[in-house]
Write a protein that holds these residues in place. Structure first.
Motif, short mmCIF file in Angstrom:
data_model
loop_
_atom_site.label_atom_id
_atom_site.label_comp_id
_atom_site.label_asym_id
_atom_site.label_seq_id
_atom_site.Cartn_x
_atom_site.Cartn_y
_atom_site.Cartn_z
N ALA A 119 -29.64 -20.83 -22.51
CA ALA A 119 -31.02 -20.37 -22.41
C ALA A 119 -32.03 -21.51 -22.46
O ALA A 119 -33.06 -21.46 -21.80
CB ALA A 119 -31.30 -19.37 -23.53
N ALA A 120 -31.74 -22.55 -23.24
CA ALA A 120 -32.68 -23.67 -23.34
C ALA A 120 -32.86 -24.35 -21.98
O ALA A 120 -33.99 -24.70 -21.59
CB ALA A 120 -32.19 -24.68 -24.37
N GLN A 121 -31.78 -24.54 -21.26
CA GLN A 121 -31.87 -25.16 -19.94
C GLN A 121 -32.57 -24.24 -18.95
O GLN A 121 -33.34 -24.70 -18.11
CB GLN A 121 -30.47 -25.52 -19.44
CG GLN A 121 -29.80 -26.61 -20.26
CD GLN A 121 -28.35 -26.77 -19.88
OE1 GLN A 121 -27.56 -25.81 -19.91
NE2 GLN A 121 -27.97 -27.97 -19.50
N GLY A 122 -32.30 -22.95 -19.05
CA GLY A 122 -32.98 -22.01 -18.18
C GLY A 122 -34.48 -21.99 -18.43
O GLY A 122 -35.28 -21.97 -17.50
N ALA A 123 -34.87 -22.00 -19.71
CA ALA A 123 -36.29 -22.00 -20.05
C ALA A 123 -36.96 -23.28 -19.59
O ALA A 123 -38.11 -23.27 -19.12
CB ALA A 123 -36.46 -21.82 -21.56
N ALA A 124 -36.27 -24.40 -19.72
CA ALA A 124 -36.83 -25.68 -19.27
C ALA A 124 -37.05 -25.66 -17.76
O ALA A 124 -38.09 -26.10 -17.26
CB ALA A 124 -35.89 -26.82 -19.66
N ALA A 125 -36.09 -25.12 -17.03
CA ALA A 125 -36.22 -25.06 -15.58
C ALA A 125 -37.35 -24.12 -15.16
O ALA A 125 -38.10 -24.40 -14.22
CB ALA A 125 -34.90 -24.59 -14.95
#
Length: 261
Positions: A119-125
């Motif tokens: 989720a952290a990478q998805g939110a960053a993207a």
């Protein structure tokens, strides 16, 4: 002959973030066992003739206890079925995938991992907020903000209150006020920017920009729907929708919630 269980990361919600391997396993599986955090868009990719079992768990309303989920996986595989165990994000990042794998291994069931975008990478993207950035954050840490029943939120607050590290809090919406208080008490500046993002990468996505000493109150008023992820740190100052003409601190004083489709 026993079947096999694939522990699959469904990613943050956008079906285009699903890996090719995950999609292949979903299409070849006999049964899909899925969690609450798996988006409807991902579930729509499961062939209609494949059996589905919903074991979704919500805070304070666990539809299926973890030990029962373990037993379901063992039973299905023991019947010779290929089981796709579908989890939001990555199964090895706060997904309890390793616990399920241990139960399966004890029963002699073969297990394979299929990683997903956490989720952290998805939110960053989705937001354009980098998790690391030269001069702002030289590292990133993932922590869970979930408190076990009747137990304190026991984290290493001193090490987490580091201005040079981005802190990402999973499952913290119920305890974000306490988390913010603990971080400021251990030296993280009260005006440290915070991004709360709900249902990242999906049509239901919502964003709230705040700062550490306001985030608890802002979330209480904002009406964000779980799952909510918090990005805490100076990298939030790079959020692409902050006006260039305003200082970051001034913008953060005007907390807002915005839906993004």
């Amino acid at each position: 002959m026993s079947g096999k269980v694939f522990l699959i990361g469904a990613g943050p919600g956008d079906p285009e973030y699903l890996t090719l391997k995950a999609l292949r396993v979903l299409r070849d599986a006999d049964v899909v066992v899925f969690d609450r955090l798996v988006s409807p868009e991902i579930l729509a990719m499961v062939p209609p003739d494949v059996r589905r079992i919903d074991v979704g768990k919500a805070p304070n309303a666990h539809a299926v206890p973890q030990d029962r989920i373990n037993a379901i996986l063992v039973d299905l595989a023991a019947r010779g079925l290929t089981v796709a165990r579908l989890k939001g994000g990555d199964p090895l990042v706060f997904g309890r995938g390793s616990e399920e794998a241990a139960a399966l291994a004890e029963a002699g069931i073969a297990v394979d991992y299929v990683p997903g975008i956490t989720a952290a990478q998805g939110a960053a993207a989705a937001t354009g907020i980098p998790l690391t950035h030269r001069g702002l954050a030289c590292g990133v840490r993932y922590v869970t903000g979930h408190r076990a029943r009747n137990r304190p939120l026991d984290l290493d607050w001193q090490s987490l209150a580091d201005e040079e590290t981005t802190l990402v809090v999973y499952m913290g919406v119920a305890n974000i006020a306490e988390i913010a208080d603990r971080l400021t008490a251990h030296g993280l500046p009260a005006d440290t920017p915070v991004m709360a993002i709900a249902n990242a990468t999906t049509p239901r996505e919502q964003r709230l920009v705040s700062q550490l000493d306001r985030i608890g109150a802002d979330v209480a008023l904002g009406g964000l729907e779980a799952p909510v992820l918090f990005i805490i740190g100076r990298v939030v100052s790079l959020y692409r929708e902050l006006p260039d003409c305003l200082p970051v601190a001034a913008m953060l004083a005007e907390t807002r919630v915005a839906g993004h489709g």
